[in-house]
Design a protein around this motif. Structure first.
Motif, PDB file in Angstrom:
ATOM      1  N   ILE A   7       0.847  -1.206   0.000  1.00 26.41           N
ATOM      2  CA  ILE A   7       0.000   0.000   0.000  1.00 26.41           C
ATOM      3  C   ILE A   7       0.876   1.248   0.000  1.00 26.41           C
ATOM      4  CG2 ILE A   7      -1.675   1.326   1.373  1.00 26.41           C
ATOM      5  CD1 ILE A   7      -2.860  -1.053  -0.111  1.00 26.41           C
ATOM      6  N   GLU A   8       1.934   1.218   0.809  1.00 20.61           N
ATOM      7  CA  GLU A   8       2.816   2.392   0.868  1.00 20.61           C
ATOM      8  C   GLU A   8       3.453   2.639  -0.506  1.00 20.61           C
ATOM      9  OE1 GLU A   8       4.921   2.794   4.410  1.00 20.61           O
ATOM     10  OE2 GLU A   8       6.055   4.511   3.705  1.00 20.61           O
ATOM     11  N   CYS A  11       0.942   4.216  -2.905  1.00 25.58           N
ATOM     12  CA  CYS A  11       0.770   5.654  -2.621  1.00 25.58           C
ATOM     13  C   CYS A  11       1.937   6.447  -3.219  1.00 25.58           C
ATOM     14  CB  CYS A  11       0.726   5.906  -1.121  1.00 25.58           C
ATOM     15  SG  CYS A  11      -0.710   5.255  -0.297  1.00 25.58           S
ATOM     16  N   CYS A  12       3.141   5.900  -3.076  1.00 26.47           N
ATOM     17  CA  CYS A  12       4.320   6.608  -3.600  1.00 26.47           C
ATOM     18  C   CYS A  12       4.309   6.617  -5.120  1.00 26.47           C
ATOM     19  CB  CYS A  12       5.604   5.950  -3.099  1.00 26.47           C
ATOM     20  SG  CYS A  12       5.847   6.167  -1.325  1.00 26.47           S
ATOM     21  N   ARG A  14       1.769   6.678  -6.940  1.00 23.94           N
ATOM     22  CA  ARG A  14       0.738   7.626  -7.361  1.00 23.94           C
ATOM     23  C   ARG A  14       1.268   9.049  -7.367  1.00 23.94           C
ATOM     24  NH1 ARG A  14      -5.393   7.973  -5.319  1.00 23.94           N
ATOM     25  NH2 ARG A  14      -4.590   7.979  -3.215  1.00 23.94           N
ATOM     26  N   ARG A  15       2.103   9.399  -6.375  1.00 26.67           N
ATOM     27  CA  ARG A  15       2.660  10.769  -6.345  1.00 26.67           C
ATOM     28  C   ARG A  15       3.566  10.989  -7.549  1.00 26.67           C
ATOM     29  NH1 ARG A  15       0.234  11.948  -2.530  1.00 26.67           N
ATOM     30  NH2 ARG A  15       0.493  14.150  -2.921  1.00 26.67           N
ATOM     31  N   ALA A  36      12.746   6.250  -9.212  1.00 23.99           N
ATOM     32  CA  ALA A  36      12.289   7.374  -8.379  1.00 23.99           C
ATOM     33  C   ALA A  36      11.879   6.898  -6.991  1.00 23.99           C
ATOM     34  CB  ALA A  36      11.111   8.068  -9.061  1.00 23.99           C
ATOM     35  N   ARG A  38      13.345   4.001  -5.341  1.00 23.83           N
ATOM     36  CA  ARG A  38      14.344   3.119  -4.732  1.00 23.83           C
ATOM     37  C   ARG A  38      13.855   1.680  -4.550  1.00 23.83           C
ATOM     38  NH1 ARG A  38      15.860   6.556  -0.379  1.00 23.83           N
ATOM     39  NH2 ARG A  38      16.794   8.250  -1.495  1.00 23.83           N
ATOM     40  N   SER A 193      13.632   9.640   9.918  1.00 22.85           N
ATOM     41  CA  SER A 193      14.081  10.025   8.562  1.00 22.85           C
ATOM     42  C   SER A 193      15.390  10.791   8.634  1.00 22.85           C
ATOM     43  CB  SER A 193      13.024  10.905   7.886  1.00 22.85           C
ATOM     44  OG  SER A 193      11.748  10.362   8.006  1.00 22.85           O
ATOM     45  N   THR A 197      18.959   9.682   7.030  1.00 18.56           N
ATOM     46  CA  THR A 197      19.655  10.591   6.107  1.00 18.56           C
ATOM     47  C   THR A 197      21.082  10.829   6.579  1.00 18.56           C
ATOM     48  OG1 THR A 197      17.512  11.655   5.727  1.00 18.56           O
ATOM     49  CG2 THR A 197      19.458  12.855   4.980  1.00 18.56           C
ATOM     50  N   PHE A 200      23.371   7.884   5.699  1.00 19.15           N
ATOM     51  CA  PHE A 200      23.804   7.834   4.293  1.00 19.15           C
ATOM     52  C   PHE A 200      24.697   9.025   3.924  1.00 19.15           C
ATOM     53  CE2 PHE A 200      22.173   3.959   2.969  1.00 19.15           C
ATOM     54  CZ  PHE A 200      20.944   3.744   3.584  1.00 19.15           C
TER      55      PHE A 200
END
Ligand SMILES: NC(=O)c1ccc[n+]([C@@H]2O[C@H](COP(=O)([O-])OP(=O)(O)OC[C@H]3O[C@@H](n4cnc5c(N)ncnc54)[C@H](O)[C@@H]3O)[C@@H](O)[C@H]2O)c1
Ligand SMILES: NC(=O)c1ccc[n+]([C@@H]2O[C@H](COP(=O)([O-])OP(=O)(O)OC[C@H]3O[C@@H](n4cnc5c(N)ncnc54)[C@H](O)[C@@H]3O)[C@@H](O)[C@H]2O)c1
Lengths: 207, 207
Positions: A7-8, A11-12, A14-15, A36, A38, A193, A197, A200
């Motif tokens: 589902i996640e 949603c991604c 769709r964006r 786009a 990953r 998040s 970040t 990385f």
């Protein structure tokens, strides 16, 4: 049904598909969607097959068609109805953001304990005093509540939303909410998040 | 090294472990960590083994020891240095949140184009005018930039951060940032979390 990570990803996708459509593209290949997001192109193809859509290896997927199909899966037919509780810095940033993105799931009302907030129209959303929450919920069919109040008010807010019929919470408060089995809780933690970040950043700079 | 989803899980485990430690617990079982994180106990055990830590099936994991081990993996030795660009509603909510959580990765400075923001101390973070960003980056070793500006300013902000040595961006602006290969971008989109929550609200209410 569909597992949480699928589902996640939908949603991604769709964006990304909406952004491509807005930029004038009509078709997209699985490897472009994958880059786009990953994930691997094979994962994209598996997801698209799972929702019963198909494209062609030569021409890719038709973006508008794929968007419609994802919308059929994601958007419940009657709409779900979303309310926001807590109209502080985070609440206001969210109202501005959802209004600007013409989100498929608009916030229909917002509630706060501060008297000066009630009666305001913020980014098109009516704000009420928190005392009006339960009567609002009894009049409207609201399935989702966004919890953007301080930690100490979060559990009580969750309880009031659930008593009013809400079946899923998008929770920003840094507490583990105690809810019945039939209520879904999505915890957002931007500190996670940031830590990811930072990890990385370190490994990129060693290259 | 470690793949992206593993790093995200380790960050999430760390939040849960810190909360358990603060609540006075000393040990935790893999199924307890798994339940709070919506993964399987086997996934937790695999992740913990991957970072070279072990517990006992009878007594579980020692929380303080596991936290230390995760910290060794996640937190770069010298710290990474984080700056925030855009001190609006979202930026202020983030500064308050990171300050309150005593995040292991503090924001060392914030920048904004609004003159009245520069010189302020917001939740312990010094705010500067955006014109001072490149000279600030030349004096300090900053690896992470948080992009919380409007969409039309995001690409220019990213460019300036990268020119100043930043190697990873936490991006909230609703644009796909164009960055060199050696820069990591983590896009946060709360609209995706809302859509996912709405989907599960619908399926929960059908049960
Ligand atoms: N998870 C994340 O990544 C993240 C990021 C930022 C903020 N937060 C959290 O989100 C919450 C809001 O943050 P903020 O910066 O907007 O804080 P804020 O103080 O600016 O806003 C909180 C709002 O909640 C209202 N409020 C307080 N008690 C209430 C109650 N009982 N009922 C209704 N409204 C009530 C206040 O009047 C205020 O408007 C905090 O819990 C914060 O920790 C989480
Ligand atoms: N991805 C998500 O889930 C999400 C959620 C909320 C907001 N947003 C996005 O985050 C951004 C900020 O949202 P907000 O509600 O805080 O908006 P805001 O308008 O309140 O804040 C934007 C801030 O950026 C500053 N700014 C503008 N141009 C600048 C520049 N060139 N350099 C430095 N600072 C500059 C402004 O002075 C202002 O303080 C927006 O792009 C919004 O769309 C994303």
């Amino acid at each position: 049904e569909f597992p949480d990570p699928t589902i996640e990803r939908l949603c991604c996708y769709r964006r990304i598909l909406s952004a491509l459509l807005a930029a004038g593209h009509a078709r997209v290949y699985s490897h472009e969607l994958a880059a786009a997001q990953r994930v691997t192109p094979a994962q994209v193809r598996r997801d698209v097959m799972l929702i019963g859509y198909s494209g062609s290896p030569v021409k890719g997927y038709d973006i508008a068609g794929l968007l419609d199909r994802i919308g059929e899966i994601l958007d419940p037919p009657g709409g779900v109805g979303v309310v926001l509780v807590g109209v502080g810095y985070l609440g206001r940033a969210l109202l501005a953001y959802f209004a600007g993105r013409k989100s498929p799931i608009p916030v229909v009302a917002a509630f706060d304990v501060a008297p000066e907030t009630s009666g305001q129209l913020i980014h098109g959303c009516h704000c009420y005093h928190i005392d009006e929450l339960s009567s609002f919920l009894s009049r409207r069919s609201i399935l989702v509540g966004i919890v953007a109040v301080p930690a100490e008010a979060a559990q009580k807010t969750a309880r009031e939303l659930i008593d009013g019929g809400v079946r899923a919470l998008l929770n920003f408060a840094p507490v583990q909410l105690d809810v019945p089995q039939n209520v879904y809780v999505e915890n957002v933690d931007i500190a996670v998040s940031l830590e990811k970040t930072a990890f990385f950043a370190q490994s990129m700079s060693l290259e």
